[in-house]
Write a protein that holds these residues in place. Sequence first.
Motif: not given
Length: 375
Positions: A79-98
């Motif tokens: 999960g830690a790696g996925f979050l970093a990769g998701w950021t690199e993809s440019g598709t991760r939301p800027d913020d999560f509401d929850v």
Amino acid sequence: MPGRTRKTVWILAPLLVIGILQGCASRPDCRVGLCDRPDRAIEEGPVCESSLQPMMLEAPAAERNVLFLSGGGSRGAFGAGFLAGWTESGTRPDDFDVVTGISTGALQATFAFLGKDYDSNLRIYRTIENKDIYRKRFPQFLSVVALLWSPSTRTTGPLRSLLEQELSDDIIDSVAAEHPRRLLCVGSVNMDTGKFVAWDLTQIAADGDYDKYRSAVLASASMPIVFPPEYINGFPHVDGGVREQVFARTVLESLTSTHTALELVATDNAYFLLNGKLAVTPKCTKPRGADYIPRTLDILVNEGKYGAMYKALQELGGSWEFNLQYIADDVRAGDSMQFDPAIMGPLYETGKTLGTTGRWYTRIPAVVNAPPECD
């Protein structure tokens, strides 16, 4: 034989006494909770359920993004790696509401909540070792007997120290700055009442209660029997995964009912990031309790995780988009209670590679038998 028996007793007795003393030393008081006072008022909180509607009124939105992080122990490296990769993809939301977390997901939740700039804080999953998480209380051959007097087979002193370092007062203040616009929650189970407690970390941070913040996170990651409970408000709390492998039901119920009550029109995205597999990995189970007990737990946890996905789908209304990611069946993930950089490092990179695709499952895949892992 009598002489040998007496010799054994003399050897074991001091070790068991030490275990008993360690058990009491790990708690602020050996007589707390409902054990000493059955009529004791049960004070839990602040809890997330009471914060959801005020949050939605404070910050109405046409779209909400909610992230659910599951348990999984050392498999949290995925999960830690996925979050970093998701950021690199440019598709991760800027913020999560929850953001919610259970167990290892609770350890990740603060940095996922604070956003992309905090991905580097989760790189620790690549290098962490057993000694950074726990210490064994007893020799292996004494563990079962010692549990008659001790709360666990291991202590979490190293993990407590790690949390004090990683979840610093400054980090917690950053969480407080998001209150009440966004919500960060972790879950534990009160062993006295048997109830799931959804801790509102944003409110706890806003109150400046740094110790309680770290205690709630530690409680959520304290697997019973293996780790001692964490005492909060005088009650023993353990890993939220005892009741919820993915902390979603409470949040989804509250958000959906609030949507209806406030007549909000919104499209919401629910992201389920599982630090584990959906399938049970086949392995040889030897005919002994030492193998049967952990294997039984593996199967129960797997069933709970799979069941949580279906319960979540039942809670999702028409305005929700379902998104799921998990460790693929053919990926080597190792034992969830063994923190080995030789396994966790590659698992982090696997998650990161997958995250860069920005792809999610929009339905629950069918479970198939996974290939066996080699030790």
